[in-house]
Enzyme design. Structure first.
Site, short mmCIF file in Angstrom:
data_model
loop_
_atom_site.label_atom_id
_atom_site.label_comp_id
_atom_site.label_asym_id
_atom_site.label_seq_id
_atom_site.Cartn_x
_atom_site.Cartn_y
_atom_site.Cartn_z
N GLY A 176 7.46 0.58 14.65
CA GLY A 176 6.22 0.07 14.84
C GLY A 176 4.74 0.77 13.74
O GLY A 176 3.46 0.10 14.26
N GLY A 215 0.93 11.28 17.18
CA GLY A 215 0.91 10.34 18.09
C GLY A 215 0.34 9.47 17.86
O GLY A 215 0.61 8.22 17.27
N GLU A 275 -16.52 7.32 11.83
CA GLU A 275 -16.24 8.40 11.67
C GLU A 275 -14.48 7.84 11.40
O GLU A 275 -13.62 6.98 10.39
CB GLU A 275 -15.90 9.75 11.94
CG GLU A 275 -14.45 10.86 11.14
CD GLU A 275 -15.20 11.18 10.12
OE1 GLU A 275 -14.42 10.58 8.87
OE2 GLU A 275 -16.33 11.89 10.06
N ALA A 311 -8.82 8.30 11.83
CA ALA A 311 -9.33 8.09 13.04
C ALA A 311 -8.44 9.97 12.64
O ALA A 311 -7.91 10.12 12.01
CB ALA A 311 -8.52 7.97 13.90
N LYS A 359 -11.78 0.17 2.81
CA LYS A 359 -12.55 1.73 3.23
C LYS A 359 -13.32 2.43 2.28
O LYS A 359 -13.83 2.78 2.42
CB LYS A 359 -10.66 2.48 4.10
CG LYS A 359 -10.11 1.90 5.46
CD LYS A 359 -8.89 2.71 5.06
CE LYS A 359 -8.08 2.36 6.90
NZ LYS A 359 -6.95 3.34 7.08
N THR A 395 -15.02 -3.08 19.25
CA THR A 395 -14.17 -3.89 19.25
C THR A 395 -13.72 -3.61 17.24
O THR A 395 -14.18 -3.11 16.79
CB THR A 395 -15.19 -5.06 19.29
OG1 THR A 395 -15.96 -4.88 18.52
CG2 THR A 395 -16.14 -4.76 21.16
#
Length: 368
Positions: free
Chosen positions: A205, A339, A146, A151, A223, A95
């Site tokens: 996108g 991806g 991580e 990612a 970050k 979440t």
């Protein structure tokens, strides 16, 4: 030998949580045969409802959730796990809830490990950050995250390995945002207005729902804060100097379409910045941690086209990790952002779940 049962309590069944369940379901036999681990989902929740199932998720979990999910509290989750005597429990936080993070400490105290894509626990006040670590140590539990940074690439793992091996990290810098990487990669190499590239990025996108945080530098600074604290720096968000990409007189609309329609006002200043660069330089929006100078920054820089940051293409991200022993030759970690993002994040979560599972296996073997 019977496979070790790992009970995963999943918070969040949006695109990431759903992708995680599907990945586990598809690879369940592989994990059992090759890693001797049996991953199960006895509890699945969204923001208000929880589906409790003793035997774990089957192929009809979505239908079961819609039909059988009930309102819940964290106390209900803890009570269910204790009543069913579930062992080897890992909370997965897929979440963005700051409220859920407030329950991390009681969950740890009740025997839960945690894997989180949610960044909140690592960017709140340093006292809370340290309190989590104290409880993890006291109750011998794991907390992996991580996907807080990027990612698909193990940046935190590399930094952690270097830090705990005694290697002195002196600086970390890089391009942390795939969308801003795409925008400035094109802007630096093409004779096209900045606003035109923004609109192209939206069509692809690449502009995130939190686009305001992206262009103000706040998302990247978060970050950077996670990384700085990983290096033992007890800093707060306000200690980070952020150079926004937005001019002071530019009022950021809340609606993306309005932002894009007004973005042409950014073109002139950025075009001048590009023109005034040294030859063979490109613009990049970077985050930088300098340990000796105790400096933490997010800023637009002019970068040599021959550097790792200057050579980025498309939506690539990159992290340069400088250490005392390597001097000016950093460890360079590239991120390939091809991806679906939710699939990549889910895979990163799953990797962390498997790491925690292996730690549990080692502990079980010691006990035996």
């Amino acid at each position: 030998m019977q496979a070790l049962r790992i009970n995963v309590v999943l918070f969040g069944i949006g695109s990431v949580g759903s992708a995680l369940i599907n990945q586990v379901t598809e690879s369940q036999q592989f994990f059992q045969e090759k890693r001797n681990i049996d991953l199960r989902f006895p509890i699945i929740t969204n923001s208000t409802l929880a589906f409790f199932e003793k035997e774990g998720v089957k192929n009809i979990w979505e239908a079961d959730f819609n039909k059988l999910a009930i309102p819940f509290t964290i106390t209900d989750i803890i009570a269910f796990v204790k009543n069913k005597e579930l062992e080897n429990v890992i909370i997965v936080d897929a979440t963005e809830s700051a409220e859920l993070v407030k329950s991390y400490i009681p969950l740890i105290q009740n025997g839960f490990n945690i894997v989180a894509a949610n960044q909140s626990a690592n960017i709140l006040h340093i006292d809370f950050y340290k309190d989590i670590r104290r409880n993890l140590k006291k109750f011998d539990k794991n907390f992996l995250y991580e996907t807080n940074i990027r990612a698909g690439i193990p940046v935190l793992q590399i930094i952690s390995d270097l830090y705990y091996s005694g290697e002195k990290i002196t600086k970390i810098r890089g391009v942390f945002s795939d969308s801003l990487s795409y925008i400035f990669n094109r802007f630096s190499s093409e004779n096209v207005p900045f606003s035109t590239i923004l609109n192209d990025a939206e069509k692809k996108g690449l502009l995130k729902k939190d686009f305001k945080e992206e262009f103000s530098g706040i998302g990247i600074a978060r970050k950077l804060l996670v990384l700085a604290r990983e290096l033992g720096k007890e800093i707060e968000f306000l200690d980070i100097k952020i150079e926004s990409l937005l001019t002071k007189d530019f009022e950021m609309p809340n609606v993306k379409s309005k932002f894009l329609s007004k973005a042409a006002v950014l073109d002139k200043d950025l075009e001048i910045t590009k023109i005034l660069q040294p030859i063979n330089h490109v613009l990049r929006y970077v985050a930088e941690i300098s340990i000796p100078e105790n400096r933490f920054e997010v800023k637009l820089v002019s970068e040599p086209i021959t550097s790792a940051i200057g050579q980025l293409k498309e939506t690539e991200t990159v992290f340069e990790i400088y250490t005392q022993s390597r001097g000016n030759n950093p460890i360079v970690v590239h991120g390939d952002n091809s991806g679906k993002k939710e699939t990549t994040i889910a895979r990163g979560i799953l990797t962390d779940v498997l790491k925690v599972s292996e730690k549990i296996k080692i502990k079980e073997a010691i006990w035996l």
